[in-house]
Design an enzyme around this catalytic site. Structure first.
Site, mmCIF file in Angstrom:
data_model
loop_
_atom_site.group_PDB
_atom_site.id
_atom_site.type_symbol
_atom_site.label_atom_id
_atom_site.label_comp_id
_atom_site.label_asym_id
_atom_site.label_seq_id
_atom_site.Cartn_x
_atom_site.Cartn_y
_atom_site.Cartn_z
ATOM 1 N N HIS A 185 -11.443 -6.003 33.518
ATOM 2 C CA HIS A 185 -11.775 -5.928 32.094
ATOM 3 C C HIS A 185 -12.360 -4.547 31.827
ATOM 4 C CE1 HIS A 185 -13.550 -6.436 28.276
ATOM 5 N NE2 HIS A 185 -14.781 -6.614 28.719
ATOM 6 N N ASN A 223 -13.961 -1.068 24.857
ATOM 7 C CA ASN A 223 -13.885 -2.452 25.330
ATOM 8 C C ASN A 223 -13.201 -3.299 24.249
ATOM 9 O OD1 ASN A 223 -14.461 -5.141 25.864
ATOM 10 N ND2 ASN A 223 -16.582 -4.764 26.479
ATOM 11 N N CYS A 268 -14.627 -11.947 27.002
ATOM 12 C CA CYS A 268 -13.905 -10.897 27.742
ATOM 13 C C CYS A 268 -13.229 -11.431 28.995
ATOM 14 C CB CYS A 268 -14.864 -9.770 28.103
ATOM 15 S SG CYS A 268 -15.621 -9.093 26.638
HETATM 16 N N1 ACO Z 1 -26.749 7.009 22.420
HETATM 17 C C1 ACO Z 1 -27.854 7.640 22.839
HETATM 18 N N2 ACO Z 1 -28.876 6.992 23.404
HETATM 19 C C2 ACO Z 1 -28.777 5.658 23.571
HETATM 20 C C3 ACO Z 1 -27.629 4.948 23.151
HETATM 21 C C4 ACO Z 1 -26.600 5.680 22.550
HETATM 22 N N3 ACO Z 1 -25.452 5.093 22.132
HETATM 23 N N4 ACO Z 1 -27.813 3.647 23.456
HETATM 24 C C5 ACO Z 1 -29.002 3.523 24.031
HETATM 25 N N5 ACO Z 1 -29.603 4.735 24.094
HETATM 26 C C6 ACO Z 1 -30.893 5.072 24.647
HETATM 27 C C7 ACO Z 1 -31.840 3.897 24.606
HETATM 28 O O1 ACO Z 1 -32.515 3.835 23.369
HETATM 29 C C8 ACO Z 1 -32.760 4.228 25.741
HETATM 30 O O2 ACO Z 1 -33.700 5.169 25.333
HETATM 31 P P1 ACO Z 1 -35.255 4.999 25.694
HETATM 32 O O3 ACO Z 1 -35.282 5.069 27.198
HETATM 33 O O4 ACO Z 1 -35.868 6.152 25.011
HETATM 34 O O5 ACO Z 1 -35.633 3.659 25.168
HETATM 35 C C9 ACO Z 1 -31.867 4.906 26.765
HETATM 36 O O6 ACO Z 1 -30.743 5.388 26.016
HETATM 37 C C10 ACO Z 1 -31.399 4.005 27.859
HETATM 38 O O7 ACO Z 1 -30.906 2.792 27.269
HETATM 39 P P2 ACO Z 1 -30.329 1.634 28.148
HETATM 40 O O8 ACO Z 1 -29.976 0.494 27.251
HETATM 41 O O9 ACO Z 1 -31.254 1.379 29.294
HETATM 42 O O10 ACO Z 1 -28.995 2.342 28.679
HETATM 43 P P3 ACO Z 1 -28.126 1.972 29.908
HETATM 44 O O11 ACO Z 1 -28.208 3.019 30.930
HETATM 45 O O12 ACO Z 1 -28.345 0.567 30.364
HETATM 46 O O13 ACO Z 1 -26.667 2.060 29.286
HETATM 47 C C11 ACO Z 1 -24.971 0.557 28.463
HETATM 48 C C12 ACO Z 1 -26.338 1.185 28.217
HETATM 49 C C13 ACO Z 1 -23.931 1.666 28.494
HETATM 50 C C14 ACO Z 1 -24.672 -0.409 27.339
HETATM 51 C C15 ACO Z 1 -25.014 -0.153 29.835
HETATM 52 O O14 ACO Z 1 -26.137 -1.003 29.910
HETATM 53 C C16 ACO Z 1 -23.786 -0.965 30.062
HETATM 54 O O15 ACO Z 1 -22.694 -0.449 30.151
HETATM 55 N N6 ACO Z 1 -23.934 -2.280 30.188
HETATM 56 C C17 ACO Z 1 -22.796 -3.151 30.311
HETATM 57 C C18 ACO Z 1 -22.413 -3.526 28.943
HETATM 58 C C19 ACO Z 1 -21.031 -4.045 28.850
HETATM 59 O O16 ACO Z 1 -20.141 -3.589 29.546
HETATM 60 N N7 ACO Z 1 -20.867 -4.998 27.968
HETATM 61 C C20 ACO Z 1 -19.667 -5.560 27.688
HETATM 62 C C21 ACO Z 1 -19.212 -6.473 28.813
HETATM 63 S S1 ACO Z 1 -18.942 -8.053 28.290
HETATM 64 C C22 ACO Z 1 -17.867 -7.927 27.124
HETATM 65 O O17 ACO Z 1 -16.961 -7.193 27.295
HETATM 66 C C23 ACO Z 1 -18.037 -8.657 25.817
#
Ligand code: ACO
Length: 332
Positions: free
Chosen positions: A257, A287, A116
């Site tokens: 990004h 993304n 990315c």
């Molecule tokens: N729908 C519903 N619930 C979900 C989903 C979903 N799609 N995904 C995860 N959950 C649940 C999990 O199971 C978890 O439940 P639990 O507490 O019962 O176990 C809860 O939601 C929280 O999960 P987390 O993984 O802690 O969620 P978080 O608040 O961290 O959000 C996210 C996840 C959106 C992916 C966030 O971490 C994020 O944006 N990270 C950055 C990722 C990113 O931008 N990556 C790409 C950048 S690099 C590149 O571009 C290649």
């Protein structure tokens, strides 16, 4: 910043996305999720997905044609084509196919991979060839079809990604508009985000074994990536601004990004950049990896938001881990 006296101007942009889109409501028929969850945590509402008929080179070619037209040059005048991608149609390289499709037959063409961060790393790479006086016109493309590599049963990752391509033309100019940059890598955190090859041993003869595996779907530690982005991106933007001898208040646009709206907002807040200066289109596209910055730039230029002379702080971040920022002035 430029010691050589040859400047870089970014004079054209283009973009392309597949026609088919998948919104959060329909995605929730594939994995257990909801529009509320996805839009609250990421800002994403829909993404465009390439079908089996659509190649990366086709999307990249359309984006490139638009950028070439905006720059007012012909394909035959292009000296260099750099394709930033992590999802090439061909592991030997896809830039050559794009060169042929464009009829840019004088150009040398190659792929580069920095996930990315690919577009930002590509912008700096392309600029070096111009600054040394070797090339005058460079086509830089960021394009990815990560839907090919997403685990569509993993709700933590499949909600994030979409497909697309964006392109810009960089041209030699008397005045340098690439005002500052800073690129970084940290391979010690490589396992946080991977699209890794998994070898399967295959014995050819006794004592001779090769690895006949394949790439495995994307794996990501979302919270690690979130924390990394929010901490590291403001640092590189500040360093690039320092090199450009500019203050944060002189930035017209923050073009990050397009990973997650919460990351965009948090970075802007840390840098004290007002929300109206954030360029964001991830609601529609998700993304799109290396494509996301040129795709958002092209839309903003075509909407008349970004105008010639505007100062843009742009940063990429992602797998590697890799991250980097450029400060550039749009247009000529
Ligand atoms: N729908 C519903 N619930 C979900 C989903 C979903 N799609 N995904 C995860 N959950 C649940 C999990 O199971 C978890 O439940 P639990 O507490 O019962 O176990 C809860 O939601 C929280 O999960 P987390 O993984 O802690 O969620 P978080 O608040 O961290 O959000 C996210 C996840 C959106 C992916 C966030 O971490 C994020 O944006 N990270 C950055 C990722 C990113 O931008 N990556 C790409 C950048 S690099 C590149 O571009 C290649």
């Amino acid at each position: 910043m430029n010691q050589l006296g040859l400047g870089v101007a970014i004079t054209g942009s283009g973009s392309a996305t597949p026609a088919a889109s998948l919104d959060n409501h329909r995605l929730s028929q594939i994995v257990e999720t909801s529009d509320e969850w996805i839009s609250a945590r990421t800002g994403i509402r829909s993404r465009h997905l390439a079908d089996a008929e659509q190649s990366l080179s086709d999307l990249a070619t359309v984006a490139s044609q638009q950028a070439i037209a905006m720059a007012g040059i012909s394909p035959a005048e292009i000296d260099l084509i750099i394709l930033a991608t992590s999802s090439a149609d061909d592991l030997f390289g896809t830039a050559g196919k794009i060169q042929a499709q464009l009829g840019a037959l004088q150009a040398v063409a190659f792929d580069m991979t920095a996930a990315c961060s690919g577009f930002i790393f590509g912008l700096v790479t392309a600029s070096q060839f111009i600054r040394t006086g070797v090339y005058k016109n460079v086509l830089l493309i960021g394009a990815d079809i990560l839907s090919r590599w997403v685990d569509w049963s993993d709700r933590r990752t499949c909600i994030l990604f979409g497909d697309g391509a964006g392109a810009v033309i960089l041209q030699a100019d008397e005045r340098d508009r690439l005002l500052g940059f800073e690129l970084r890598s940290d391979g010690t955190q490589n396992s946080s985000l991977q699209l890794a090859y998994e070898p399967q041993p295959q014995a050819l003869l006794e004592g001779t074994t090769i690895a006949k595996g394949t790439y495995q779907p994307i794996t990501m530690n979302g919270q690690d990536i979130y924390r990394f982005a929010v901490r590291k991106v403001p640092e590189v933007i500040e360093k690039a601004l320092h090199r450009a001898n500019l203050g944060v208040e002189q930035i017209d646009w923050l073009l990050l990004h397009q990973a997650n709206q919460r990351i965009l907002d948090a970075v802007a807040e840390r840098l004290k950049i007002p929300p109206q200066k954030i360029i964001s289109n991830l609601e529609k596209y998700g993304n799109t990896s290396a494509a996301s910055i040129p795709l958002a730039l092209d839309e903003a230029v075509r909407e008349g938001k970004v105008k010639a002379g505007d100062i843009i702080a742009s940063a990429g971040f992602g797998a590697g881990l890799s991250w980097g920022a450029t400060i550039f002035e749009w247009g000529r």
